[in-house]
Design a protein around this motif. Sequence first.
Motif, PDB file in Angstrom:
ATOM      1  N   GLU A 130       0.829  -1.211   0.000  1.00  0.00           N
ATOM      2  CA  GLU A 130       0.000   0.000   0.000  1.00  0.00           C
ATOM      3  C   GLU A 130       0.862   1.258   0.000  1.00  0.00           C
ATOM      4  O   GLU A 130       0.611   2.215   0.742  1.00  0.00           O
ATOM      5  CB  GLU A 130      -0.973  -0.016   1.178  1.00  0.00           C
ATOM      6  CG  GLU A 130      -1.941  -1.184   1.130  1.00  0.00           C
ATOM      7  CD  GLU A 130      -2.902  -1.216   2.307  1.00  0.00           C
ATOM      8  OE1 GLU A 130      -2.924  -0.261   3.111  1.00  0.00           O
ATOM      9  OE2 GLU A 130      -3.639  -2.208   2.403  1.00  0.00           O
ATOM     10  N   GLY A 134       3.312   3.492  -5.550  1.00  0.00           N
ATOM     11  CA  GLY A 134       3.074   2.263  -6.277  1.00  0.00           C
ATOM     12  C   GLY A 134       4.324   1.477  -6.628  1.00  0.00           C
ATOM     13  O   GLY A 134       5.454   1.940  -6.496  1.00  0.00           O
ATOM     14  N   LYS A 141       1.315  -1.340 -13.325  1.00  0.00           N
ATOM     15  CA  LYS A 141       1.160  -1.114 -11.890  1.00  0.00           C
ATOM     16  C   LYS A 141       0.681  -2.383 -11.203  1.00  0.00           C
ATOM     17  O   LYS A 141      -0.260  -3.032 -11.636  1.00  0.00           O
ATOM     18  CB  LYS A 141       0.182   0.028 -11.621  1.00  0.00           C
ATOM     19  CG  LYS A 141       0.142   0.408 -10.163  1.00  0.00           C
ATOM     20  CD  LYS A 141      -0.643   1.677  -9.923  1.00  0.00           C
ATOM     21  CE  LYS A 141      -0.566   2.030  -8.450  1.00  0.00           C
ATOM     22  NZ  LYS A 141      -1.207   3.302  -8.178  1.00  0.00           N
ATOM     23  N   GLN A 143      -1.152  -4.277  -8.218  1.00  0.00           N
ATOM     24  CA  GLN A 143      -2.214  -4.003  -7.252  1.00  0.00           C
ATOM     25  C   GLN A 143      -2.106  -4.887  -6.019  1.00  0.00           C
ATOM     26  O   GLN A 143      -2.306  -4.421  -4.913  1.00  0.00           O
ATOM     27  CB  GLN A 143      -3.590  -4.198  -7.895  1.00  0.00           C
ATOM     28  CG  GLN A 143      -3.914  -3.191  -8.958  1.00  0.00           C
ATOM     29  CD  GLN A 143      -3.953  -1.765  -8.432  1.00  0.00           C
ATOM     30  OE1 GLN A 143      -4.358  -1.522  -7.297  1.00  0.00           O
ATOM     31  NE2 GLN A 143      -3.505  -0.824  -9.231  1.00  0.00           N
ATOM     32  N   ARG A 144      -1.810  -6.160  -6.227  1.00  0.00           N
ATOM     33  CA  ARG A 144      -1.710  -7.079  -5.087  1.00  0.00           C
ATOM     34  C   ARG A 144      -0.359  -7.786  -5.120  1.00  0.00           C
ATOM     35  O   ARG A 144       0.605  -7.265  -4.598  1.00  0.00           O
ATOM     36  CB  ARG A 144      -2.868  -8.078  -5.115  1.00  0.00           C
ATOM     37  CG  ARG A 144      -4.200  -7.418  -4.749  1.00  0.00           C
ATOM     38  CD  ARG A 144      -5.290  -8.406  -4.810  1.00  0.00           C
ATOM     39  NE  ARG A 144      -5.633  -8.587  -6.237  1.00  0.00           N
ATOM     40  CZ  ARG A 144      -6.767  -9.017  -6.681  1.00  0.00           C
ATOM     41  NH1 ARG A 144      -7.697  -9.384  -5.856  1.00  0.00           N
ATOM     42  NH2 ARG A 144      -7.001  -9.123  -7.967  1.00  0.00           N
ATOM     43  N   GLU A 184      -9.219  -2.912 -15.548  1.00  0.00           N
ATOM     44  CA  GLU A 184      -9.320  -1.936 -14.460  1.00  0.00           C
ATOM     45  C   GLU A 184      -8.580  -0.655 -14.788  1.00  0.00           C
ATOM     46  O   GLU A 184      -7.716  -0.629 -15.636  1.00  0.00           O
ATOM     47  CB  GLU A 184      -8.705  -2.516 -13.181  1.00  0.00           C
ATOM     48  CG  GLU A 184      -9.494  -3.658 -12.620  1.00  0.00           C
ATOM     49  CD  GLU A 184      -8.895  -4.151 -11.307  1.00  0.00           C
ATOM     50  OE1 GLU A 184      -8.047  -3.446 -10.749  1.00  0.00           O
ATOM     51  OE2 GLU A 184      -9.312  -5.219 -10.852  1.00  0.00           O
ATOM     52  N   GLY A 185      -8.924   0.397 -14.073  1.00  0.00           N
ATOM     53  CA  GLY A 185      -8.149   1.634 -14.121  1.00  0.00           C
ATOM     54  C   GLY A 185      -8.330   2.456 -15.365  1.00  0.00           C
ATOM     55  O   GLY A 185      -7.441   3.193 -15.750  1.00  0.00           O
ATOM     56  N   THR A 190      -3.264  -3.289 -15.296  1.00  0.00           N
ATOM     57  CA  THR A 190      -3.032  -3.510 -13.880  1.00  0.00           C
ATOM     58  C   THR A 190      -2.640  -4.960 -13.674  1.00  0.00           C
ATOM     59  O   THR A 190      -3.269  -5.852 -14.214  1.00  0.00           O
ATOM     60  CB  THR A 190      -4.313  -3.210 -13.070  1.00  0.00           C
ATOM     61  OG1 THR A 190      -4.737  -1.888 -13.384  1.00  0.00           O
ATOM     62  CG2 THR A 190      -4.063  -3.333 -11.588  1.00  0.00           C
ATOM     63  N   HIS A 192      -2.281  -8.201 -11.187  1.00  0.00           N
ATOM     64  CA  HIS A 192      -2.804  -8.770  -9.924  1.00  0.00           C
ATOM     65  C   HIS A 192      -1.931  -9.918  -9.515  1.00  0.00           C
ATOM     66  O   HIS A 192      -1.478 -10.690 -10.244  1.00  0.00           O
ATOM     67  CB  HIS A 192      -4.229  -9.266 -10.090  1.00  0.00           C
ATOM     68  CG  HIS A 192      -5.209  -8.143 -10.293  1.00  0.00           C
ATOM     69  ND1 HIS A 192      -5.645  -7.363  -9.265  1.00  0.00           N
ATOM     70  CD2 HIS A 192      -5.780  -7.656 -11.405  1.00  0.00           C
ATOM     71  CE1 HIS A 192      -6.501  -6.455  -9.741  1.00  0.00           C
ATOM     72  NE2 HIS A 192      -6.595  -6.626 -11.022  1.00  0.00           N
TER      73      HIS A 192
END
Length: 192
Positions: A130, A134, A141, A143-144, A184-185, A190, A192
Amino acid sequence: MAYPNNLAEYRMMLSAESETDSMSKLGLFQAFSRLYEHDRELLDDILAIDTNAQLPVANYIQSMVCEQQVYIVSNLVTGKSKRFCSTDSLWTIGRDPRQSDIAIPDKRLSRCHAALQYSPAQGFVLSDLESTNGTYVNGNKLQRVYALRDGDRIRIGSSLFYFFNCGADTSHGDTSANAIDSTEGGGKTTIH
């Protein structure tokens, strides 16, 4: 090269080589003089080139899996290779040396920015913790989590480095951890 039979031949041969060498040096001097008259900055740039300078080494994290021991080697902290061991196969990356195993002095990094973890089932997995700016893998990017592959390009903060895998079998059956979801985004890819 001819071998002189007497001192006179040897003297003539030396003077011929010296004259040729002198003419070559004179021609080079005249060329640089003309260059200096027309473009002094270019000549300064040419003279500043250090032919003995080493090329910069890319920043990296290299994973090592040797039988029961797992560790990483990286040059991110000091510019020189350093080995990082972890009893739980987890390494954190950030700017704060009190909170991160790999502390990089980069203002764009969060104190504890990302984590690299090894599991025999998935191999090395990168996760963003978090962070404010990023974590990016191969320009996308994160995300997880992302199961890293040999040669992946990682950017965190202002730091760009490569991940290399050395050791155990790097092909894992489940590749869903490094799948890319491009829905997404708002059109941005993105991971994952």
